[in-house]
Motif scaffolding. Structure first.
Motif, mmCIF file in Angstrom:
data_model
loop_
_atom_site.group_PDB
_atom_site.id
_atom_site.type_symbol
_atom_site.label_atom_id
_atom_site.label_comp_id
_atom_site.label_asym_id
_atom_site.label_seq_id
_atom_site.Cartn_x
_atom_site.Cartn_y
_atom_site.Cartn_z
ATOM 1 N N UNK A 123 3.328 19.757 -28.006
ATOM 2 C CA UNK A 123 3.331 19.109 -29.139
ATOM 3 C C UNK A 123 3.678 17.789 -28.955
ATOM 4 N N UNK A 124 4.421 17.330 -27.799
ATOM 5 C CA UNK A 124 4.983 15.888 -27.544
ATOM 6 C C UNK A 124 3.790 15.348 -27.325
ATOM 7 N N UNK A 125 2.702 15.955 -26.423
ATOM 8 C CA UNK A 125 1.602 15.179 -25.999
ATOM 9 C C UNK A 125 0.662 14.793 -27.181
ATOM 10 N N UNK A 126 0.392 15.762 -27.967
ATOM 11 C CA UNK A 126 -0.315 15.556 -29.348
ATOM 12 C C UNK A 126 0.332 14.392 -30.314
ATOM 13 N N UNK A 127 1.752 14.667 -30.176
ATOM 14 C CA UNK A 127 2.489 13.735 -31.399
ATOM 15 C C UNK A 127 2.141 12.340 -30.875
ATOM 16 N N UNK A 128 2.586 12.268 -29.273
ATOM 17 C CA UNK A 128 2.573 10.810 -29.032
ATOM 18 C C UNK A 128 0.874 10.283 -28.927
ATOM 19 N N UNK A 129 0.081 11.215 -28.860
ATOM 20 C CA UNK A 129 -1.104 10.655 -28.852
ATOM 21 C C UNK A 129 -1.607 10.338 -30.343
ATOM 22 N N UNK A 130 -1.168 10.895 -31.338
ATOM 23 C CA UNK A 130 -1.441 10.701 -32.692
ATOM 24 C C UNK A 130 -0.669 9.258 -33.042
ATOM 25 N N UNK A 131 0.405 8.929 -32.598
ATOM 26 C CA UNK A 131 1.398 7.826 -32.772
ATOM 27 C C UNK A 131 0.654 6.823 -32.438
ATOM 28 N N UNK A 132 -0.019 6.718 -31.070
ATOM 29 C CA UNK A 132 -0.630 5.525 -30.402
ATOM 30 C C UNK A 132 -1.850 5.558 -31.248
ATOM 31 N N UNK A 133 -2.811 6.321 -31.263
ATOM 32 C CA UNK A 133 -3.881 6.224 -31.886
ATOM 33 C C UNK A 133 -3.931 5.578 -33.421
ATOM 34 N N UNK A 134 -2.912 6.019 -34.219
ATOM 35 C CA UNK A 134 -2.827 5.586 -35.611
ATOM 36 C C UNK A 134 -2.181 4.118 -35.511
ATOM 37 N N UNK A 135 -0.908 3.993 -34.872
ATOM 38 C CA UNK A 135 -0.010 2.676 -34.863
ATOM 39 C C UNK A 135 -0.632 1.893 -34.150
ATOM 40 N N UNK A 136 -0.771 2.079 -32.540
ATOM 41 C CA UNK A 136 -1.358 1.063 -31.722
ATOM 42 C C UNK A 136 -2.838 0.733 -32.142
ATOM 43 N N UNK A 137 -3.548 1.806 -32.653
ATOM 44 C CA UNK A 137 -5.049 1.418 -33.346
ATOM 45 C C UNK A 137 -5.161 0.531 -34.321
ATOM 46 N N UNK A 138 -3.971 0.507 -35.187
ATOM 47 C CA UNK A 138 -3.999 -0.281 -36.288
ATOM 48 C C UNK A 138 -4.035 -1.800 -36.009
ATOM 49 N N UNK A 139 -3.576 -2.175 -34.611
ATOM 50 C CA UNK A 139 -3.492 -3.194 -34.268
ATOM 51 C C UNK A 139 -4.928 -3.824 -33.930
ATOM 52 N N UNK A 140 -5.809 -3.528 -33.115
ATOM 53 C CA UNK A 140 -7.309 -3.989 -32.908
ATOM 54 C C UNK A 140 -7.866 -3.738 -34.339
ATOM 55 N N UNK A 141 -7.755 -2.665 -35.023
ATOM 56 C CA UNK A 141 -8.221 -2.314 -36.341
ATOM 57 C C UNK A 141 -8.093 -3.548 -36.991
#
Length: 252
Positions: A12-30
């Protein structure tokens, strides 16, 4: 009361952190890709902050009942320091969070392509003219605020059902003033995961800045834990004991 197994919590922690990075951090280059060469605006920063906030809110409700939804080694450290998490679980939680951050950053490249790397991949770095001292203070203060809200929102005396909103909006608020200074990592996994992925794909990574992020976030988390412990401490029986009534004889 059902208790989830250790592998379930770590997944759960791995998936949750992955989603946080994909959406949050991913919004920067997007944002950079969509905006092109246009100047970066406060409205764009607001949308990036909102992406982080909504990811946190969603994950709190999705995996909070499984692992507590720390998705941040600083939060895990603070919970352990305040005796809300056994120290023996800390290494596994943090390892899962770092792994999830790398997976999330890899997903950004997979979805947006190498142009995400060219746009910086959302890698946390000092702003123009920012030195190590200013960056340390910004990350420490931002992490302190976030962790203090987390500890308060999940406490026994907190209003039930609102933890996700409180934490998500804390993330949103902290990013606004801290992002121009450091990119507002306020999360060691969020800082390291994109750096590792950026290095793999030939991006620009300022590795010398990483220790400042990790140390500042650790200090901010521990400080928040200490302050929270003071705030929730109950007065001793001696401190709240009512004075005995004075007899007439004693008063005379």
């Amino acid at each position: 009361m059902e208790v989830n197994s250790c592998p379930q919590k770590l997944l759960a922690e791995m998936l949750g952190t992955a989603v946080l990075v994909f959406i949050g951090v991913g919004s920067v280059p997007a944002t950079a890709i969509v905006g092109g060469d246009a100047p970066f605006t406060m409205a764009q920063l607001g949308m990036i902050s909102l992406a982080f906030a909504t990811a946190v809110i969603a994950m709190v409700h999705a995996i909070g009942h499984v692992s507590g939804c720390h998705i941040n080694p600083a939060v895990t450290l603070a919970l352990a320091a305040t005796r809300n998490l056994p120290w023996r679980e800390v290494p596994g939680y943090i390892a899962a969070q770092f792994a999830g951050a790398v997976i999330g950053a890899l997903a950004i490249v997979g979805v947006l392509g190498h142009q995400a790397v060219d746009a910086g991949l959302g890698i946390a770095a000092y702003g123009p003219g920012v030195g190590a001292g200013q960056a340390f203070l910004a990350e420490a203060v931002g992490t302190f605020i976030l962790v203090l809200v987390v500890l308060g929102a999940v406490g026994r005396r907190a209003d039930g059902g609102f933890a996700g909103l409180a934490i998500g909006f804390a993330v949103f608020a902290v990013i606004i003033p801290v992002a121009p200074v450091t990119g507002s990592a306020i999360n060691p996994a969020r800082a390291l995961g994109p750096m590792i992925t950026g290095e793999l794909f030939g991006g620009t990574v300022h590795w010398a800045q990483l220790p400042v992020y990790l140390l500042a976030e650790g200090v901010g988390a521990v400080a928040a834990g200490a302050v929270h412990a003071v705030l929730k401490a109950r007065p001793s029986a001696a401190a709240v004991r009512m004075p005995e009534p004075v007899s007439e004889g004693a008063a005379s």
